[in-house]
Motif scaffolding. Sequence first.
Motif, PDB file in Angstrom:
ATOM      1  N   LYS A  94     180.407 -40.315  64.527  1.00 42.97           N
ATOM      2  CA  LYS A  94     181.127 -39.037  64.570  1.00 42.97           C
ATOM      3  C   LYS A  94     182.642 -39.253  64.569  1.00 42.97           C
ATOM      4  N   LYS A  95     183.095 -40.264  65.310  1.00 40.62           N
ATOM      5  CA  LYS A  95     184.527 -40.559  65.339  1.00 40.62           C
ATOM      6  C   LYS A  95     185.017 -41.058  63.979  1.00 40.62           C
ATOM      7  N   ILE A  96     184.235 -41.915  63.355  1.00 37.95           N
ATOM      8  CA  ILE A  96     184.606 -42.472  62.059  1.00 37.95           C
ATOM      9  C   ILE A  96     184.761 -41.373  61.008  1.00 37.95           C
ATOM     10  N   LEU A  97     183.874 -40.371  61.069  1.00 46.08           N
ATOM     11  CA  LEU A  97     183.871 -39.318  60.057  1.00 46.08           C
ATOM     12  C   LEU A  97     185.058 -38.372  60.177  1.00 46.08           C
ATOM     13  N   THR A  98     185.880 -38.537  61.215  1.00 46.94           N
ATOM     14  CA  THR A  98     187.127 -37.775  61.273  1.00 46.94           C
ATOM     15  C   THR A  98     188.173 -38.365  60.328  1.00 46.94           C
ATOM     16  N   LYS A  99     187.909 -39.586  59.850  1.00 44.99           N
ATOM     17  CA  LYS A  99     188.859 -40.248  58.944  1.00 44.99           C
ATOM     18  C   LYS A  99     188.226 -40.638  57.623  1.00 44.99           C
ATOM     19  N   TYR A 100     186.972 -41.040  57.645  1.00 49.85           N
ATOM     20  CA  TYR A 100     186.298 -41.540  56.445  1.00 49.85           C
ATOM     21  C   TYR A 100     185.207 -40.586  55.972  1.00 49.85           C
ATOM     22  N   ASP A 101     185.033 -40.554  54.655  1.00 48.02           N
ATOM     23  CA  ASP A 101     183.877 -39.890  54.089  1.00 48.02           C
ATOM     24  C   ASP A 101     182.664 -40.780  54.338  1.00 48.02           C
ATOM     25  N   ALA A 102     181.503 -40.166  54.544  1.00 47.93           N
ATOM     26  CA  ALA A 102     180.297 -40.932  54.856  1.00 47.93           C
ATOM     27  C   ALA A 102     179.990 -41.983  53.794  1.00 47.93           C
ATOM     28  N   LYS A 103     180.244 -41.689  52.523  1.00 50.78           N
ATOM     29  CA  LYS A 103     179.925 -42.604  51.436  1.00 50.78           C
ATOM     30  C   LYS A 103     180.868 -43.811  51.389  1.00 50.78           C
ATOM     31  N   GLN A 104     181.918 -43.780  52.195  1.00 48.88           N
ATOM     32  CA  GLN A 104     182.824 -44.923  52.275  1.00 48.88           C
ATOM     33  C   GLN A 104     182.410 -45.904  53.372  1.00 48.88           C
ATOM     34  N   VAL A 105     181.422 -45.535  54.164  1.00 52.11           N
ATOM     35  CA  VAL A 105     181.042 -46.336  55.332  1.00 52.11           C
ATOM     36  C   VAL A 105     179.743 -47.090  55.056  1.00 52.11           C
ATOM     37  N   ILE A 106     179.749 -48.388  55.340  1.00 49.51           N
ATOM     38  CA  ILE A 106     178.574 -49.236  55.191  1.00 49.51           C
ATOM     39  C   ILE A 106     178.219 -49.810  56.557  1.00 49.51           C
ATOM     40  N   LEU A 107     177.090 -49.375  57.108  1.00 51.78           N
ATOM     41  CA  LEU A 107     176.617 -49.915  58.382  1.00 51.78           C
ATOM     42  C   LEU A 107     175.671 -51.079  58.092  1.00 51.78           C
ATOM     43  N   VAL A 108     175.917 -52.199  58.759  1.00 55.23           N
ATOM     44  CA  VAL A 108     175.154 -53.423  58.517  1.00 55.23           C
ATOM     45  C   VAL A 108     174.296 -53.737  59.736  1.00 55.23           C
ATOM     46  N   SER A 109     173.059 -54.075  59.494  1.00 57.08           N
ATOM     47  CA  SER A 109     172.156 -54.426  60.591  1.00 57.08           C
ATOM     48  C   SER A 109     172.534 -55.782  61.181  1.00 57.08           C
ATOM     49  N   PRO A 110     172.110 -56.052  62.415  1.00 57.11           N
ATOM     50  CA  PRO A 110     172.265 -57.415  62.944  1.00 57.11           C
ATOM     51  C   PRO A 110     171.426 -58.374  62.107  1.00 57.11           C
ATOM     52  N   PRO A 111     171.818 -59.642  62.041  1.00 56.77           N
ATOM     53  CA  PRO A 111     171.107 -60.608  61.192  1.00 56.77           C
ATOM     54  C   PRO A 111     169.845 -61.150  61.847  1.00 56.77           C
ATOM     55  N   ALA A 112     168.956 -61.655  61.017  1.00 55.33           N
ATOM     56  CA  ALA A 112     167.777 -62.366  61.519  1.00 55.33           C
ATOM     57  C   ALA A 112     168.216 -63.682  62.160  1.00 55.33           C
ATOM     58  N   VAL A 113     167.344 -64.264  62.979  1.00 51.80           N
ATOM     59  CA  VAL A 113     167.688 -65.505  63.673  1.00 51.80           C
ATOM     60  C   VAL A 113     166.599 -66.551  63.447  1.00 51.80           C
ATOM     61  N   TYR A 140     173.769 -39.642  59.052  1.00 50.01           N
ATOM     62  CA  TYR A 140     175.124 -39.230  58.683  1.00 50.01           C
ATOM     63  C   TYR A 140     175.435 -39.459  57.201  1.00 50.01           C
ATOM     64  N   GLY A 141     174.452 -39.894  56.423  1.00 50.09           N
ATOM     65  CA  GLY A 141     174.666 -40.086  54.994  1.00 50.09           C
ATOM     66  C   GLY A 141     175.498 -41.301  54.657  1.00 50.09           C
ATOM     67  N   MET A 142     175.536 -42.278  55.561  1.00 46.61           N
ATOM     68  CA  MET A 142     176.286 -43.509  55.319  1.00 46.61           C
ATOM     69  C   MET A 142     175.406 -44.527  54.599  1.00 46.61           C
ATOM     70  N   HIS A 143     176.015 -45.530  54.025  1.00 52.01           N
ATOM     71  CA  HIS A 143     175.253 -46.599  53.383  1.00 52.01           C
ATOM     72  C   HIS A 143     174.707 -47.543  54.455  1.00 52.01           C
ATOM     73  N   TYR A 144     173.529 -48.069  54.203  1.00 52.42           N
ATOM     74  CA  TYR A 144     172.914 -49.006  55.138  1.00 52.42           C
ATOM     75  C   TYR A 144     172.631 -50.314  54.426  1.00 52.42           C
ATOM     76  N   LEU A 145     173.137 -51.404  54.997  1.00 52.94           N
ATOM     77  CA  LEU A 145     172.875 -52.733  54.465  1.00 52.94           C
ATOM     78  C   LEU A 145     171.954 -53.445  55.448  1.00 52.94           C
ATOM     79  N   ASN A 146     170.737 -53.681  55.033  1.00 52.89           N
ATOM     80  CA  ASN A 146     169.742 -54.311  55.903  1.00 52.89           C
ATOM     81  C   ASN A 146     169.843 -55.832  55.769  1.00 52.89           C
ATOM     82  N   LEU A 147     170.823 -56.408  56.471  1.00 58.16           N
ATOM     83  CA  LEU A 147     171.019 -57.850  56.423  1.00 58.16           C
ATOM     84  C   LEU A 147     169.805 -58.579  56.991  1.00 58.16           C
TER      85      LEU A 147
END
Length: 268
Positions: A94-113, A140-147
């Motif tokens: 919610k805080k990020i979306l005050t500055k960025y459009d959702a399509k500009q944000v890429i959320l990345v999962s934690p990595p496998a171990v 929130y319509g953001m991109h998701y990178l499933n690392l």
Amino acid sequence: MKVLLTGDSIVVRYEGLKEPHINAYLKENFSDIEILNTAVPGINSRYLLAHVDELILKQEKADYLVILIGTNDCAFHKKIEEEEFGTNLNKVAKKILTKYDAKQVILVSPPAVDEEKQRVRDNETVEKYANWVQRVANDYGMHYLNLFHEMETDEHELEEICHGLRNDGLHFGKIGYQIFGDALIDEIRPKKWHQKIINKSQTATYTVTKLPLRILICNIRDCLYIVIKRMELIEERILDNPNWGLSLNKIIILGVLGLLWLFISTFR
């Protein structure tokens, strides 16, 4: 193109280089990229929420914001429970979306171990936290990178992927950053190409940059969307000009010519 990277030690590790390994890998693949890396080793979602201003919002706005979080939330010895993790991510989004459009944000999962070496994390738990990252990205319509998934399904064994200078089963080296970097490039490059087309969509002719086949495949839906929008524009002009003599046949012919033009421009 400007990219702001933030998160935990996975994002900021140098691994023997003179800058964060992920920075170096992205620069190898983009001649015009500018990277700001504000990642902090050891942070969790609670820290990210408390410091979102200094890590993200007070930084110069980038074309893409990449956040990798959850690695430390799921560690057994300093665990942030799943519900709080999800709540923290929602508040950060919610805080990020005050500055960025959702399509500009890429959320990345934690990595496998590599569970043979990593004693305070296991992949069953990591995957649960990865699912929370995906849930927030979808909400929130953001991109998701499933690392996590990229590492689990790669042709290399996890033991090899997760081997870095620390050799602790978590902080990976060259192979791990190649997987991370390639997945991130797949998120960034198609959007860059798509934006190039959008920006020039009002001109009569232009040349589309040559792209690897896998990127073209990723963008086929965007290509069709753009063609449809261009045809809608043509249809509006036909309606505004009675001398055209509007007919379904003409619209179909123009549509076929538009698709043919896109194909030739892309592959030449």
